[in-house]
Write a protein that holds these residues in place. Structure first.
Motif, PDB file in Angstrom:
ATOM      1  N   GLU B 243      41.904 -44.280 -43.275  1.00  0.00           N
ATOM      2  CA  GLU B 243      40.910 -43.215 -42.679  1.00  0.00           C
ATOM      3  C   GLU B 243      39.738 -44.195 -43.241  1.00  0.00           C
ATOM      4  OE1 GLU B 243      41.197 -39.858 -41.512  1.00  0.00           O
ATOM      5  OE2 GLU B 243      43.090 -40.938 -40.955  1.00  0.00           O
ATOM      6  N   ALA B 244      39.101 -44.036 -41.605  1.00  0.00           N
ATOM      7  CA  ALA B 244      37.942 -45.282 -41.769  1.00  0.00           C
ATOM      8  C   ALA B 244      36.662 -44.345 -41.187  1.00  0.00           C
ATOM      9  CB  ALA B 244      37.641 -46.296 -41.849  1.00  0.00           C
ATOM     10  N   CYS B 253      36.041 -48.207 -45.495  1.00  0.00           N
ATOM     11  CA  CYS B 253      37.036 -47.127 -45.899  1.00  0.00           C
ATOM     12  C   CYS B 253      37.756 -48.227 -46.576  1.00  0.00           C
ATOM     13  CB  CYS B 253      38.637 -47.767 -44.718  1.00  0.00           C
ATOM     14  SG  CYS B 253      38.727 -49.965 -44.674  1.00  0.00           S
ATOM     15  N   THR B 268      33.963 -40.928 -37.508  1.00  0.00           N
ATOM     16  CA  THR B 268      35.545 -40.759 -38.567  1.00  0.00           C
ATOM     17  C   THR B 268      36.653 -41.629 -37.486  1.00  0.00           C
ATOM     18  OG1 THR B 268      35.316 -39.168 -39.600  1.00  0.00           O
ATOM     19  CG2 THR B 268      37.521 -40.154 -39.867  1.00  0.00           C
TER      20      THR B 268
END
Ligand SMILES: Nc1ncnc2c1ncn2[C@@H]1O[C@H](COP(=O)(O)OP(=O)(O)OP(=O)(O)O)[C@@H](O)[C@H]1O
Ligand SMILES: [Mg+2]
Lengths: 529, 351
Positions: B243-244, B253, B268
């Motif tokens: 997820e980043a 991230c 996101t």
């Protein structure tokens, strides 16, 4: 790879014209469905004939021909014969199979061979032998005795094969639950033999209905003998046809009865792992009395025919072997057997391929018709063909008609063998051939059937041996002047020249021996031994 | 220009959907690999192209010639498409020469020469011509099957997992030689496999099938580095999927701020990094140590030349397990703190 090879040009193998688009459900399936449908139509001839002739005759005449004392008498005879023979066969077959498979009977393997061997002797040769040793023999009990001896192997084979397959762990479990040995047998073993007993009994029941020579020789009247008599005296009268109608109903009744009795139950081994080999029950002091059963059956079923045959052969001395008719009958039998085997196998090929490669509802319906016709007595098939060839196609008393009759009677045999042969050829090979440009039907011929050749040969042999001893249809359909081993044997015994008939019987037995060995081996293999 | 065009192809077996609206174009003289998990419809697709199966709907056209239009199909034996099934399916009753010559007209004068030429192409000694298939090794059988299909000079060659029955070392050698033969002959090829490494190394174009649907098609490079979604990314090789937060051409991230190909909306996103994009070095030396990302070596799986190292990284209170590849010469011990540097760009996956 090798660099010096010039690049291989990619070019369309196709012609320049556009390819036709068609609604093809499966490769080659369409034309084979057509062929199998054609064969199915022919298999429906006998049944169609019975229905058509009944309608033609009209209810008045038909009922007067059916509801009369003579038919009641024949029906009673047939019912009594079935009712006496089948239970006796079941009891004897189960006892014999248990002794050879589950007990430490000395020489069990030999007894098992001897139990199957009577199959090599055509049924009418059995009664010929008995007439020879007991000339006064006739009536119901004589018929029952000879039937039991001639047809017992049909039950012994499946029952012994099934006994060999049974998992002994079940019996051990039952014993550990406190059941005495004979109760274990009744409550655990016997139920598991049900399918084998039903199948074998059906086969015997159908033979009892269809057999002509055995009963004619000892003067016991059944539907089949009555039909043949009628046919020979009044040719193709409605009386014979109506009797055939009742006979077909009896056959269908037996088929239905077997389906009901067999039930839906399937007995398979649950759980994993290979079954343990059975432990044989020790007979101890019962050994000698137990030996009496296989000994008596072998003496009656093999000893009497051998003795009678040997006596007639000795009586005829060498002269009977030199009759020119013998050689010509042998030759004609071989020609009919080979021709019939080829025709039957060819007729079975489309259905066999479809049932392996294109299973479905249509295929099952067609296959059903291929099987049912084998259950019909030869006399019914022959009557139907007589009517058709006399009225529609001018082929009466031609070789073609005889071959068609053989094909109908032995279609199931050929189908079973072919099907397992084809099932062993991977479908990928057929596809590979098609992708290499073979037409679908050619691919089936040049790859699938070529590879199934051993199976094809075996089923042709089975059919050929069946034809060698076929009597009824041959008598009714063969062109005038035809002499096969069976018909020549029959006409000689009709003239009471038993000595001259003996070499024909001997030759038929010799030709049937391979069939018997094959059946015995098959039942061994089916149970993994 | 594409040789084979497939559009809207669907096939069901009863309740089971085998193919669902598949579109695929295969360029002339190219090698296309179709990959997908078991039961994803690969064989079904190949069988429809070869003409052994009828589609429910959709079209297949080869070089302008329509081969299938819904349930209307052209006969398989006139399509001129070569087909090599999984086990080769050599005819066991024929010799090697007869197998190779099976598709060549019997009266063809150049038949013998062609068979010999094909034997040279697949690098089998001509003395093997009289052998039966069971006297050949698995790899030799496969090559004979290929020669047999080549003999017809097909415009298109279909290979259905032809190497899967071979053991690992042989498989690679046979695959290479097959690729070379097909390349030389200039034959458009479709290879079905469930081995992604095989697909990536063999093909110019890779198509990923999943549950009967075409998930993505493209060059091996494009598919490996820019897969559309997580499943495709993981199917084609190991990957770290994280997820980043995306902003201004960079994602932030657990591994820090990484450049990415720009066009995404701020917010996101899910990103993918291949293990070879992450370099490990001992913590506490190098430059910019304070800004760098650190983790602890958790597990090491020795794999010969390349080893898989699982590193646990803590970020924002969450523990992330990240797979890294490293040479077996410089393996850190489990429990060591290491520094992680990302090489190249992160790829943003569709969600
Ligand atoms: N003849 C058939 N009858 C019924 N279902 C079939 C048939 N052929 C294939 N299927 C089903 O269609 C689906 C796709 O099968 P297919 O053989 O194309 O898969 P695949 O991708 O080749 O798999 P694998 O990698 O295991 O070979 C599967 O779910 C399969 O069960
Ligand atoms: Mg497959």
């Amino acid at each position: 790879m090798s660099v010096q090879t010039p690049p291989f040009p990619a070019s369309r193998a196709l012609t320049t014209q556009p390819l036709p688009l068609r609604r093809d459900r499966q490769l080659g399936a369409k034309s084979l469905f057509g062929l199998a449908g054609l064969v199915s139509l022919v298999t429906l001839l006998p049944l169609g004939f019975i229905i058509w002739i009944t309608i033609q005759t009209g209810w008045e005449t038909a009922s007067s021909l059916i509801f009369r004392p003579r038919v009641a008498e024949l029906l009673l005879n047939t019912a009594l014969l079935e009712a006496l023979t089948l239970p006796a066969c079941i009891v004897l077959a189960v006892a014999l199979a248990w002794l050879t498979e589950r007990s430490d009977l000395p020489g069990a393997r030999l007894w098992s061979w001897l139990a199957v061997a009577p199959l090599a002797i055509p049924a009418f040769v059995h009664s010929y032998a008995w007439i020879g040793v007991a000339p006064g023999m006739h009536g119901l009990f004589a018929a029952m005795l000879v039937s039991v001896l001639a047809y017992l192997p049909f039950l012994y084979l499946p029952v012994s094969a099934q006994l060999r397959r049974l998992d002994p762990a079940l019996e051990d479990a039952a014993a550990s639950l406190g059941l005495a040995p004979w109760r274990v047998f009744l409550r655990v073993v016997l139920p598991q033999l049900r399918i084998a007993i039903c199948g074998g009994s059906l086969l015997i029941g159908l033979h009892l209905l269809a057999e002509y020579g055995l009963y004619a020789m000892i003067r016991f009247d059944t539907f089949t003998t009555a039909i043949v008599d009628q046919f020979q005296s009044s040719y193709n009268g409605p009386a014979a046809n109506m009797l055939a109608g009742v006979l077909v109903l009896s056959c269908l009744g037996l088929l239905a009865l077997e389906i009901v009795l067999r039930g839906e139950a399937r007995y398979a081994r649950l759980g994993s792992g290979a079954p343990r080999p059975v432990s044989l029950r020790k007979l101890r002091r019962a050994t000698l009395p137990a030996l009496l059963l296989p000994l008596a059956l072998a003496a009656l079923g093999l000893g009497i025919p051998s003795y009678a045959l040997a006596r007639w052969l000795a009586a005829g001395q060498g002269a009977v072997w030199q009759a020119p008719e013998l050689a010509s009958a042998f030759g004609e039998t071989l020609i009919y057997a080979v021709g019939g085997a080829v025709v039957t196998t060819l007729a079975a090929v489309p259905m066999a391929w479809l049932s392996v490669r294109a299973p479905g509802r249509l295929q099952r319906a067609l296959e059903g018709s291929h099987y049912y016709v084998g259950a019909l007595p030869g006399v019914v098939v022959a009557l139907a063909l007589v009517t058709v060839t006399v009225r529609i196609a001018p082929l009466y008393q031609s070789v073609a008609t005889v071959l068609i009759a053989y094909a109908l009677m032995f279609l199931p045999r050929a189908l079973v063998g072919l099907r397992s042969g084809i099932a062993q050829v991977p479908v990928e090979l057929e596809r590979a051939a098609v992708s290499l440009g073979r037409r679908p039907l050619l691919a089936i011929l040049s790859v699938t059937l070529r590879l199934a050749a051993p199976g094809v040969a075996a089923c042709m042999a089975l059919v050929a041996m069946g034809i060698t001893t076929e009597l009824t249809a041959t008598l009714m359909l063969a062109p005038n002047g035809t002499t096969t081993l069976a018909t020549q044997f029959w006409s000689l015994t009709s003239e009471l020249d038993y000595a001259a008939a003996a070499p024909y019987a001997a030759l038929m037995i010799v030709l049937s021996l391979p069939l018997t060995a094959l059946l015995h081996a098959q039942s061994r293999r089916a149970s993994g031994q | 220009m594409s040789l084979l065009d497939i559009s809207g192809l669907s096939k069901r077996y009863g309740q089971q959907t085998a193919l669902d609206n598949v579109d695929l174009a295969v360029p002339s003289r190219s090698r296309t690999a179709i990959v997908g998990p078991s039961g994803s419809g690969k064989t079904t697709l190949l069988r429809i192209i070869a003409g052994f199966e009828t589609p429910d709907s959709g079209r297949v056209a080869l070089d302008g010639q329509v081969l299938a239009d819904g349930p209307l199909i052209a006969p398989a034996h006139r399509r001129g498409i070569g087909y090599v099934p999984q086990d080769g399916a050599l005819f066991p009753h024929l010799s090697v020469a007869e197998n190779i010559g099976f598709g060549i007209e019997a009266g063809d004068a150049g038949r013998g020469a062609r068979i010999a030429e094909l034997m040279d192409m697949i690098e089998l000694d001509r003395s093997m011509l009289t052998r039966r298939p069971h006297e050949l090794s698995g790899g030799q059988q496969q090559r004979v099957a290929l020669a047999r299909a080549l003999a017809r000079r097909p415009a298109l060659m279909l290979l259905d997992e032809p190497f899967s029955a071979l053991d690992a070392g042989l498989r690679e050698a046979v695959r290479k030689s097959v690729a070379r033969v097909l390349q030389q002959a200039g034959i458009t090829t479709i290879l079905v496999t469930h081995d992604q490494a095989e697909a990536l190394s063999f093909a110019d174009q890779v198509a990923v099938l999943r549950q009967g649907r075409l998930a993505q098609a493209g060059t091996p490079h494009a598919l490996y580095w820019r897969p559309r979604d997580r499943d495709t990314a993981l199917f084609l090789g190991d990957a770290a999927v994280l997820e980043a937060e995306f902003r201004d051409g960079f994602v932030s991230c657990a591994l820090g701020r990484i450049p990415t190909e720009a066009d995404a909306r701020p917010g996101t996103v899910t990103i993918m990094l291949r293990p070879e994009q992450i370099r490990l070095s001992p913590a506490g030396i190098g430059q910019g140590e304070a800004a760098a990302c650190h983790g602890e070596v958790d597990e090491i799986e020795f794999g010969g030349s390349l080893c898989a190292i699982t590193v646990v990284v803590e970020a924002n209170g969450a523990r992330q397990r990240i797979l890294v590849h490293a040479s077996s010469l410089e393996l850190p011990a489990p429990g060591t703190r290491v520094r992680l540097d990302v090489v190249g760009k992160a790829h943003i996956l569709e969600r």
